[in-house]
Write a protein that holds these residues in place. Structure first.
Motif, PDB file in Angstrom:
ATOM      1  N   VAL A 283       0.831  -1.206   0.000  1.00  0.00           N
ATOM      2  CA  VAL A 283       0.000   0.000   0.000  1.00  0.00           C
ATOM      3  C   VAL A 283       0.867   1.259   0.000  1.00  0.00           C
ATOM      4  N   LEU A 284       1.992   1.238   0.703  1.00  0.00           N
ATOM      5  CA  LEU A 284       2.884   2.395   0.726  1.00  0.00           C
ATOM      6  C   LEU A 284       3.496   2.609  -0.659  1.00  0.00           C
ATOM      7  N   LYS A 285       3.904   1.510  -1.300  1.00  0.00           N
ATOM      8  CA  LYS A 285       4.468   1.584  -2.645  1.00  0.00           C
ATOM      9  C   LYS A 285       3.465   2.229  -3.603  1.00  0.00           C
ATOM     10  N   THR A 286       2.206   1.787  -3.506  1.00  0.00           N
ATOM     11  CA  THR A 286       1.154   2.300  -4.394  1.00  0.00           C
ATOM     12  C   THR A 286       0.909   3.784  -4.167  1.00  0.00           C
ATOM     13  N   LEU A 287       0.826   4.193  -2.907  1.00  0.00           N
ATOM     14  CA  LEU A 287       0.582   5.604  -2.597  1.00  0.00           C
ATOM     15  C   LEU A 287       1.729   6.481  -3.081  1.00  0.00           C
ATOM     16  N   LEU A 288       2.959   5.990  -2.951  1.00  0.00           N
ATOM     17  CA  LEU A 288       4.109   6.759  -3.428  1.00  0.00           C
ATOM     18  C   LEU A 288       4.065   6.908  -4.944  1.00  0.00           C
ATOM     19  N   GLU A 289       3.689   5.838  -5.642  1.00  0.00           N
ATOM     20  CA  GLU A 289       3.586   5.894  -7.101  1.00  0.00           C
ATOM     21  C   GLU A 289       2.510   6.890  -7.537  1.00  0.00           C
ATOM     22  N   MET A 290       1.450   6.987  -6.735  1.00  0.00           N
ATOM     23  CA  MET A 290       0.356   7.914  -7.054  1.00  0.00           C
ATOM     24  C   MET A 290       0.704   9.359  -6.677  1.00  0.00           C
ATOM     25  N   GLY A 291       1.824   9.550  -5.966  1.00  0.00           N
ATOM     26  CA  GLY A 291       2.194  10.888  -5.508  1.00  0.00           C
ATOM     27  C   GLY A 291       1.412  11.336  -4.295  1.00  0.00           C
ATOM     28  N   ASN A 292       0.745  10.408  -3.627  1.00  0.00           N
ATOM     29  CA  ASN A 292      -0.017  10.722  -2.420  1.00  0.00           C
ATOM     30  C   ASN A 292       0.883  10.526  -1.204  1.00  0.00           C
ATOM     31  N   LEU A 293       1.500  11.612  -0.772  1.00  0.00           N
ATOM     32  CA  LEU A 293       2.560  11.529   0.233  1.00  0.00           C
ATOM     33  C   LEU A 293       2.089  11.843   1.646  1.00  0.00           C
ATOM     34  N   GLY A 294       0.768  11.939   1.839  1.00  0.00           N
ATOM     35  CA  GLY A 294       0.251  12.234   3.171  1.00  0.00           C
ATOM     36  C   GLY A 294      -0.231  13.659   3.274  1.00  0.00           C
ATOM     37  N   GLN A 295      -0.068  14.238   4.460  1.00  0.00           N
ATOM     38  CA  GLN A 295      -0.629  15.552   4.739  1.00  0.00           C
ATOM     39  C   GLN A 295      -0.125  16.614   3.783  1.00  0.00           C
ATOM     40  N   LYS A 296       1.143  16.533   3.400  1.00  0.00           N
ATOM     41  CA  LYS A 296       1.723  17.585   2.551  1.00  0.00           C
ATOM     42  C   LYS A 296       1.076  17.634   1.160  1.00  0.00           C
ATOM     43  N   THR A 297       0.514  16.492   0.673  1.00  0.00           N
ATOM     44  CA  THR A 297      -0.171  16.474  -0.624  1.00  0.00           C
ATOM     45  C   THR A 297      -1.688  16.345  -0.460  1.00  0.00           C
ATOM     46  N   LYS A 298      -2.140  16.437   0.804  1.00  0.00           N
ATOM     47  CA  LYS A 298      -3.577  16.362   1.141  1.00  0.00           C
ATOM     48  C   LYS A 298      -4.198  14.993   0.856  1.00  0.00           C
ATOM     49  N   ALA A 299      -3.343  13.998   0.662  1.00  0.00           N
ATOM     50  CA  ALA A 299      -3.858  12.635   0.469  1.00  0.00           C
ATOM     51  C   ALA A 299      -2.745  11.640   0.774  1.00  0.00           C
ATOM     52  N   GLY A 300      -3.079  10.615   1.540  1.00  0.00           N
ATOM     53  CA  GLY A 300      -2.141   9.545   1.856  1.00  0.00           C
ATOM     54  C   GLY A 300      -2.964   8.321   2.199  1.00  0.00           C
ATOM     55  N   PHE A 301      -2.768   7.789   3.393  1.00  0.00           N
ATOM     56  CA  PHE A 301      -3.659   6.725   3.844  1.00  0.00           C
ATOM     57  C   PHE A 301      -5.074   7.276   4.031  1.00  0.00           C
ATOM     58  N   PHE A 302      -5.135   8.586   4.345  1.00  0.00           N
ATOM     59  CA  PHE A 302      -6.430   9.254   4.506  1.00  0.00           C
ATOM     60  C   PHE A 302      -6.468  10.513   3.644  1.00  0.00           C
ATOM     61  N   LYS A 303      -7.673  10.929   3.312  1.00  0.00           N
ATOM     62  CA  LYS A 303      -7.866  12.151   2.530  1.00  0.00           C
ATOM     63  C   LYS A 303      -9.114  12.862   3.037  1.00  0.00           C
ATOM     64  N   LYS A 304      -9.028  14.165   3.151  1.00  0.00           N
ATOM     65  CA  LYS A 304     -10.191  14.946   3.583  1.00  0.00           C
ATOM     66  C   LYS A 304     -10.923  15.461   2.350  1.00  0.00           C
ATOM     67  N   VAL A 305     -12.215  15.154   2.295  1.00  0.00           N
ATOM     68  CA  VAL A 305     -13.053  15.629   1.191  1.00  0.00           C
ATOM     69  C   VAL A 305     -14.177  16.447   1.805  1.00  0.00           C
ATOM     70  N   GLY A 306     -14.085  17.764   1.678  1.00  0.00           N
ATOM     71  CA  GLY A 306     -15.034  18.622   2.393  1.00  0.00           C
ATOM     72  C   GLY A 306     -14.831  18.446   3.881  1.00  0.00           C
ATOM     73  N   ARG A 307     -15.888  18.051   4.573  1.00  0.00           N
ATOM     74  CA  ARG A 307     -15.770  17.794   6.011  1.00  0.00           C
ATOM     75  C   ARG A 307     -15.580  16.321   6.313  1.00  0.00           C
ATOM     76  N   ASP A 308     -15.619  15.498   5.285  1.00  0.00           N
ATOM     77  CA  ASP A 308     -15.545  14.045   5.475  1.00  0.00           C
ATOM     78  C   ASP A 308     -14.116  13.541   5.320  1.00  0.00           C
ATOM     79  N   ILE A 309     -13.813  12.494   6.091  1.00  0.00           N
ATOM     80  CA  ILE A 309     -12.518  11.830   5.991  1.00  0.00           C
ATOM     81  C   ILE A 309     -12.708  10.517   5.239  1.00  0.00           C
ATOM     82  N   GLN A 310     -11.858  10.290   4.241  1.00  0.00           N
ATOM     83  CA  GLN A 310     -11.893   9.034   3.499  1.00  0.00           C
ATOM     84  C   GLN A 310     -10.579   8.296   3.688  1.00  0.00           C
ATOM     85  N   ARG A 311     -10.617   6.963   3.540  1.00  0.00           N
ATOM     86  CA  ARG A 311      -9.404   6.162   3.654  1.00  0.00           C
ATOM     87  C   ARG A 311      -9.115   5.481   2.327  1.00  0.00           C
ATOM     88  N   PHE A 312      -7.836   5.208   2.117  1.00  0.00           N
ATOM     89  CA  PHE A 312      -7.404   4.593   0.865  1.00  0.00           C
ATOM     90  C   PHE A 312      -7.767   3.115   0.858  1.00  0.00           C
TER      91      PHE A 312
END
Length: 807
Positions: A283-312
């Motif tokens: 899962v970490l490999k996949t997220l890195l390939e997608m450029g989803n680096l966590g809080q700094k890119t606003k998406a990682g294992f979790f992502k905030k969409v409006g007021r809702d939290i989503q998970r990968f």
């Protein structure tokens, strides 16, 4: 205490860590120059540094005590300004984690390093010894590793790492500076891959991710299980990874992969029997390939969409709704005593319980197998996990609390049954000898060093003499502030005691150190005792709570039985106590750490001086429960405005009043001691202390110095107020805010009452009033609000949910 005098620091590298290290140096008043490469793209060669410094103002949580203090960071580049290094006593290199880049930079700066300066590399895992090899012989004795944790302002841990050529006094000097001036907890780590914290902590995160796959749990459930319920950082496992940055985490993992081996013939320091579990999770490999680096890119294992939290979701490579919680049965298990807790988890039938036992067992197993390799003693491992990863207990502490040999046998059985991450046996010292006899690795004599086979005491550097009650590990039986010194008086609300027969220490004992009538009585008694036989009073408690304010719960019965009259009497008593403290014939010093809200803020205000830990949160927050400050806070704002205006050539009081009025009316809280000074809760003469464990030492020193200098209380004198014209001006602004929908009608009502008090009520501008007069206005406003149904809604809402009600 003789100390290494750091007059100026250079930080090399304006990346995330370098810029924030520079920011923290500014927070503690250490002059700093931030270097980076010359910028060829912008008009200024300092462009890279300028952008980094500007970026500091936007970061949350803020790396700066005050955003405008970014201007205090000196800016430089390696092409034009290397000569400035000659003036620096400490040089911290914090460029990217590339051995070749670091070595090239050392060659470049070597001719400009002062002959006394310490040079330290902020690296999370590269070999400090290898880095030192390129340095000239005269610099090698002054070179070491220094590993700050992100974010540097807030994370307590700093690891120091020596090389075979580092002179011992260099590490001693640096440890004293980092401890006392920067406020950090220092652990000395061995020069092994990723040192202590990241070696043990990241191995633990990887093991957790592996067990997540084994038990098929979702990331939100795992974070719920591995956060506060488990005594760890509230962000849990995957949210923590997002905050740290998945690219940063991947780099640390790669360091483990590149520098360690699963081959038993690899040699000492290279072979790690847990190596198979260091594979980068899919899962970490996949997220890195997608450029989803966590809080700094606003998406990682979790992502905030409006007021809702989503998970990968790895299967679909999309984000799905999050928010699933752990089964409540495991929350109840985790509240049990340590021995019972571990037994219940080990015997659990559900996947969540088995998962929890597995990650705890893996932590015990890994820490024991690697202790001799990575650390000098078990205490350093536990401190690293506490200070660097937000755990309430390190692995050895929990193990020892739950019963050393019982847990050891449970782990051994799992290893033999093939349930552990690897088949490496626990070391022999676990089962026999001094550790087994003592019931664990931590004893009053010290903590276990498996290399020497001895219990090692804490280092006795002079800087630690400033810490009366330093943080300690379970089993060390360190002195406790709750029964130290000589008790002068004690009940359920407060303890009055002394360490030296010179200063009375008042330690509030109520929940959240709420100020009840008994606390008020105890504080007055402390002043009486000090005036009779001692030099002064220090109000201090050994935790993250100075005082959360007046005890509303204690007021309720009085309110129900006697109505507003009973509350008026209690408020009057609290106000008299504040004036007793202010006009005492001995200095009263408030030693503030953590929260000082409402009545706690007022108590600090009325003290002769405040000694405040950097990370303190101070404010008059009564508006949040529909009330106004009632123990003298508004009177203080009015008096300070008059005093400041008297020093000015201007005659208008309003500009001097506006900051204090706004702070009270908007319930502003200073999120650092520096910001609290700007808001007017602290004065320029107050002392800000970087290290929380030095607070009592400094407060006692200040109280004694004031007494020895012939302290006299200030004169009671009337002061000018702005009167009804000021009330009208402020209310005009409030009407606009109300009509614009920025505040509610009840907010308007409360703010109008605050304006009436700080302006002095219905009197002419320039009228002279006393503190007692304004305190009467405060009480009237406070009590009138208590009878208001909307305030009652706010009070009951706060008491039942802990959250403010907006109405």
């Amino acid at each position: 205490m003789s100390r290494f005098n750091v007059k100026k620091v250079a930080v090399l590298g304006a990346g995330v860590m370098g810029a924030q290290i520079a920011a923290h140096l500014v927070n503690v008043k250490v002059p700093v120059i931030l270097f980076d490469l010359p910028d060829s793209k912008s008009g200024s060669k300092n462009g890279i540094v300028t952008r980094a410094v500007d970026g500091l103002k936007k970061l949350k949580p803020s790396p700066l005590g005050m955003p405008e203090d970014a201007a205090l960071i000196g800016q430089a580049n390696y092409e034009e300004h290397l000569e400035q290094l000659r003036d620096c006593d400490l040089i911290i290199e914090a460029i990217a984690e590339r051995m070749d880049w670091k070595l090239d930079l050392y060659k470049k700066i070597a001719p400009f390093i002062a002959p006394h300066a310490i040079v330290a590399s902020n690296t999370s895992g590269l070999s400090i010894t290898k880095l030192s090899e390129v340095l000239p012989e005269e610099i090698k004795p002054r070179f070491c590793g220094i590993h700050f944790f992100n974010p540097p302002r807030y994370m307590l841990l700093v690891e120091l790492i020596n090389t075979p050529t580092t002179q011992p006094h260099i590490l001693d000097d640096l440890e004293a500076f980092v401890t006392s001036s920067l406020g950090k907890g220092v652990v000395r780590a061995k020069d092994t891959p990723n040192f202590i914290a990241n070696r043990v902590g990241v191995a633990g995160m990887l093991a957790t991710m592996k067990e997540v796959e084994n038990f098929g749990l979702s990331y939100d459930v795992v974070d719920d299980l591995t956060g506060k319920k488990l005594g760890r950082a509230s962000s849990g496992t995957f949210r923590t990874a997002d905050v740290v940055g998945l690219d940063t985490m991947a780099h640390v993992i790669k360091t483990l992969q590149d520098t360690l081996s699963g081959d038993a013939t690899a040699g000492a320091g290279k072979f790690d029997p847990f190596y198979a579990s260091f594979a980068t999770p899919a899962v970490l490999k996949t997220l890195l390939e997608m450029g989803n680096l966590g809080q700094k890119t606003k998406a990682g294992f979790f992502k905030k969409v409006g007021r809702d939290i989503q998970r990968f979701d790895l299967a679909s490579k999309t984000y799905v709704p999050a928010g699933e919680k752990a089964d409540e049965v495991y929350a109840r298990m985790l509240k049990k005593p340590a021995a019972e807790r571990l037994q219940l988890l080990r015997n659990a039938e559900g996947a969540q319980g088995q998962f929890l036992w597995a990650i705890l067992r893996n932590a015990f197993h890994y820490a024991a197998v690697h202790l001799a390799e990575v650390a000098d003693n078990a205490r350093d491992v536990d401190f690293c996990m506490r200070w660097g990863f937000g755990m309430k207990q390190g692995p050895f502490e929990l193990w020892q609390e739950a019963g050393w040999l019982t847990v050891a046998n449970m782990v051994r059985e799992d290893i033999d049954a093939g349930k552990a991450l690897c088949n490496a046996p626990l070391p022999d010292w676990v089962f026999s000898g001094p550790v087994a006899d003592a019931g664990g690795v931590h004893t009053p004599q010290g903590s276990w060093n498996p290399t020497t086979g001895q219990f090692v005491p804490v280092r006795s550097l002079p800087v630690y003499a400033r810490q009366h009650f330093p943080e300690s590990v379970l089993g060390a039986r360190a002195p406790s502030a709750s029964n130290a010194g000589k008790t002068l008086f004690e009940d359920d609300a407060i303890r009055l005691w002394t360490l030296d027969d010179e200063i009375v220490i008042a330690s509030i004992k109520t929940k959240m150190h709420a100020i009840s009538p008994d606390v008020v009585e105890g504080l007055v008694q402390a002043v009486d005792l000090a005036e009779a036989s001692y030099k002064g009073v220090v109000i201090w408690s050994n935790d993250e709570m100075f005082s959360a304010g007046a005890d509303l719960q204690a007021m309720l019965p009085a309110f129900m039985m006697g109505g507003v009259k009973a509350i008026d009497a209690a408020e009057a008593e609290m106000q008299r106590a504040m004036l007793r403290i202010r006009y005492a014939n001995v200095p009263v010093v408030s030693a503030v750490r953590g929260l000082a809200l409402g009545g706690g803020c007022e108590l600090a205000m009325y003290s002769a001086k405040r000694v405040v830990a950097m990370e303190s949160y101070i404010g008059l927050v009564e508006v949040g429960v529909g009330l106004v400050p009632g123990a003298g806070g508004l009177t203080y704002i009015a008096r300070r405005a008059a005093e400041n205006a008297a020093k000015s050539t201007g005659k208008d009081l309003l500009p001097f009043l506006s900051e204090g009025f706004t702070a009270a009316a908007m319930a502003k809280v200073g999120t650092s001691a520096i910001e609290s000074r700007k808001l007017g809760y602290l004065q320029m003469s107050d002392v800000i202390v970087a290290h929380k464990d030095e607070l009592l030492f400094v407060a006692l020193s200040e109280a004694k110095a004031m007494a020895n200098a012939g302290y006299r209380a200030p004169h009671k004198r009337p002061f000018a107020v702005i009167g009804r014209s000021g009330v009208a001006t402020i209310k005009g602004s409030l009407v606009n805010m109300r009509d614009g929908g920025f505040i509610s009608q009840h907010d308007y009502h409360i703010a109008s009452l605050i304006a009436n008090v700080v302006c002095g009520g219905d009197v002419d501008a320039g009228s002279l009033v006393t503190e007692e007069y304004l305190m009467t206005l405060e009480r009237q406003a406070f009590c009138s609000l208590l009878n208001h149904p909307k305030t009652q809604e706010r009070v009951m809402g706060m008491m039942s949910t802990g959250k403010p009600v907006r109405n």
